[in-house]
Design an enzyme around this catalytic site. Structure first.
Site, short mmCIF file in Angstrom:
data_model
loop_
_atom_site.label_atom_id
_atom_site.label_comp_id
_atom_site.label_asym_id
_atom_site.label_seq_id
_atom_site.Cartn_x
_atom_site.Cartn_y
_atom_site.Cartn_z
N ASP A 308 0.44 -1.13 0.11
CA ASP A 308 0.04 0.05 0.30
C ASP A 308 0.48 1.35 -0.12
OD1 ASP A 308 -2.72 1.62 0.43
OD2 ASP A 308 -2.34 1.71 2.33
N GLU A 355 0.96 -0.56 -5.00
CA GLU A 355 0.05 0.23 -5.55
C GLU A 355 0.81 1.65 -5.43
OE1 GLU A 355 -1.75 3.54 -4.71
OE2 GLU A 355 -2.02 2.46 -2.47
N ASP A 408 -11.19 1.99 -1.91
CA ASP A 408 -11.70 3.49 -1.46
C ASP A 408 -12.26 4.08 -2.10
OD1 ASP A 408 -9.56 4.25 0.34
OD2 ASP A 408 -7.47 4.03 -0.30
#
Length: 509
Positions: A308, A355, A408
């Site tokens: 992430d 990501e 998200d």
């Protein structure tokens, strides 16, 4: 590491159906794996699995390694004779569409404490099989505690201390405990022995159930994509046990520089996460031991690691303590190149996904490509600009992962309902044949599957065609997130499976 062309579903275990108010690692998780298998999917992506703190966010955990106790299945514990079905006869009338964390957590805690009492005292039943099973569990528990002691002992003591004073952060504990003076810690271990042993037991249960579920998935050719957040919570066992790794005041242990991102697509004031940023100089001095231990552990419990906020390994946005938003920050260089070089030396080529969303520079792209990590594309970002938007499929590289949307984002249906006329016009131009009446979610799924990206991932909400009410997270908001669940296992029926299988096979995934 080279990946094979494949597709999968994004679904956090908390979103699974369950009578206990929150999804868990029990029967419906196994049913979900069967759905993936018969639908031709090869990947199951989950969010971080750690114990959640403020806001119930899996990205704000009490530990970078420990498991979330509330994912433990009481029904699986009943099969081990640690619980009985009558133990949950008083089960509350939980909301089946969303997790009510305030009600779920104390209720499941009560069941876990009961299971621990039975484990500690021994079974009352006289059936020899029960006692044989108890002996096996006791031996497995001892083995787990011995093998995981490096992280487990700090974590269980931290949780026991936190539960003594849940309203204050660890740096506000008595100074001898905050500074980890050995004599003071030993005294607390003795005082809190029972609470500590309970926490050890809970972690044993979580990893026992998780590993069995992962093995079941692997037997059906399903690989698990796990998530490693770049940052950890200030109020965590990791920061308490390793304060030198983080940007803290050396006297008070308060955070001096907070993590976040500058103003972007999601927020005009940026996102201020509040986590402490890293002391990269100290990490370098220790040969990145903390990070390597973290990757080594996760690599045992998942098959592929999604990093992430990958861009934070090249440079990161830090905001001085006391700011109320992320506007007044600055970019600082990280040492990701050295970290990933060392990681490769120690562990070889790991199956890592990057990501790489947000403010991406040539330096971030170089770091990603130097180590061969696939980056990310998101179709919901593709239609707000012009034909040069790199989220449009004709720009994709083979070594990338395409999402219809992520945890998200809005759902596909929710996005379409709120998109501008410009976005809709570009979509109509781009997607030949959309006028045939295919729903927007399936048009996006088809687009992802058809792309050259080696991996395609679709949130289950988009497979089910759900609207904005099924959104998992709204970045920049601290509460009200992470609660979505699908209430009925029968939603994953054969017709849905056949449709997903058809589009998967059509595009050779």
């Amino acid at each position: 590491m080279a990946f094979q062309r494949a597709s999968g579903i994004l679904l956090h275990p908390t979103s699974l159906p369950s009578k206990f108010g929150i999804g868990d690692l029990g029967e419906t998780a196994y049913q979900f794996i069967e759905f993936l298998s018969r639908s031709g999917q090869k990947l199951w992506q989950v969010l971080p699995l750690g114990p959640t703190g403020y806001g119930n966010s899996p990205y704000m955990s009490f530990s970078a390694i420990a498991g979330n106790p509330y994912l433990i299945s009481p029904e699986l514990l009943a099969k081990q004779y640690l619980l009985k079905e009558e133990d949950w006869e008083d089960i509350p009338d939980f909301d089946q569409d969303r997790v009510d964390f305030a009600t779920v957590i104390p209720y499941k805690r009560k069941l876990l404490e009961l299971a621990y009492t039975r484990f500690k005292q021994g079974y009352v039943d006289q059936d020899p099989q029960y006692h044989h099973d108890l002996y096996l569990i006791q031996e497995q528990f001892k083995k787990f505690c011995y093998e995981e002691a490096d992280w487990l002992e700090d974590y269980v003591l931290f949780v026991a201390l936190h539960e003594e004073n849940p309203e204050i952060l660890w740096n506000q504990w008595e100074p001898a405990i905050a500074k980890r003076e050995p004599q003071a810690l030993q005294q607390k271990r003795e005082e809190l022995h029972e609470q500590i042993e309970f926490q050890r037991f809970v972690q044993f249960l979580f990893f026992d159930q998780w590993l069995k579920l992962k093995q079941y998935a692997n037997m059906r050719n399903i690989r698990i994509i796990g998530d490693i957040p770049i940052y950890v919570s200030h109020n965590s066992a990791d920061v308490w046990a390793n304060p030198e790794n983080f940007a803290l005041d050396p006297e008070t242990y308060e955070v001096t520089q907070m993590a976040g991102v500058p103003p972007d697509y999601f927020s005009a004031t940026g996102q201020l996460w509040g986590n402490p940023v890293y002391n990269w100089d100290y990490l370098q001095e220790t040969n990145f031991a903390w990070w390597i231990d973290r990757f080594r552990f996760l690599n045992r419990y998942v098959d592929i690691i999604r990093i992430d906020h990958f861009r934070g390994f090249e440079s990161f946005w830090q905001v001085p303590a006391g700011e109320e938003n992320a506007i007044k920050g600055e970019w600082k260089l990280a040492l990701g190149d050295e970290l990933f070089t060392k990681l490769k030396e120690v562990m070889g080529d790991l199956p890592i996904l990057a990501e790489d969303l947000g403010v991406i520079t040539p330096e971030v792209i170089k770091l990603r490509d130097d180590f061969g990590f696939p980056g990310m594309q998101v179709l919901l970002f593709a239609f707000g600009g012009d034909s040069g938007n790199f989220h449009l499929p004709h720009h994709y590289r083979h070594n990338s992962v395409v999402y219809s949307g992520t945890h998200d984002n809005d759902t596909a249906v929710g996005w379409w309902q709120r998109s501008s006329s410009y976005e809709k016009q570009l979509f109509y131009k781009y997607v030949v044949g959309f006028a045939t009446g295919e729903p927007i979610n399936w048009a996006l799924i088809r687009m992802a599957m058809a792309s050259v990206a080696v991996i395609a991932i679709v949130p289950l909400q988009d497979v089910l065609g759900l609207d904005n009410s099924a959104r998992m997270n709204v970045p920049g908001t601290a509460t009200g997130n992470w609660g979505w669940r699908y209430s009925d296992p029968d939603l994953l029926n054969q017709d849905l499976s056949d449709r997903l299988l058809d589009v998967t096979q059509l595009y050779s995934r």
